[in-house]
Scaffold this motif. Structure first.
Motif: not given
Length: 146
Positions: A66-82
């Motif tokens: 439900x990312x369309x409803x999110x206020x915030x996304x935080x991407x914390x994987x170990x892969x810069x490309x991802x």
């Protein structure tokens, strides 16, 4: 940050799980996505959000989150490309108001910035802190003793 936000975190390693536990404890609604189910063991028993197993670069999984409803996304994987790919999809396709990503390569920070993605670069942060300590030690050595 308001404690009634809806936040999607991609990556449930040490950083992602720490954020998820803290933000959940503050009353926010969370969805955590990771491709490796065992990383969800990092979440505390008090974590009240949802867990999704899968590849966050897949738009279908981000819809399920439900990312369309999110206020915030935080991407914390170990892969810069991802992290970059997920952040761009969140920004451009889902129009997520606040998008943040971890980036290990300091040279990529400017690319993320041009795309409107806020970043944290552990490499730059650590280097800056080491330099601060070195400068503090140098000043301390230069100070005359009484």
């Amino acid at each position: 940050m308001a404690n009634n936000s809806f936040i999607v975190i991609v990556g449930c390693g040490r950083v992602g799980s720490h954020l998820a536990n803290k933000l959940s404890g503050e009353g926010n609604s969370l969805v955590v996505i990771d491709i490796n189910e065992s990383t969800f063991d990092n979440l505390t028993a008090e974590f009240s959000g949802f867990r999704l197993i899968g590849d966050a670069t897949q738009v279908g999984l981000l819809r399920e989150a439900k990312l369309h409803r999110a206020d915030t996304l935080i991407a914390t994987t170990h892969d810069d490309n991802v992290n970059l790919m997920v952040a761009q999809v969140a920004r451009n396709m889902f129009k997520t108001p606040l998008v943040m990503a971890r980036v290990f390569d300091p040279r990529r920070e400017q690319v993320y910035k041009r795309l409107g993605i806020r970043t944290i670069c552990p490499t730059s942060v650590a280097a800056s802190l080491f330099l601060d300590i070195l400068e503090g030690e140098a000043v301390r050595r230069e100070e005359p003793t009484a």
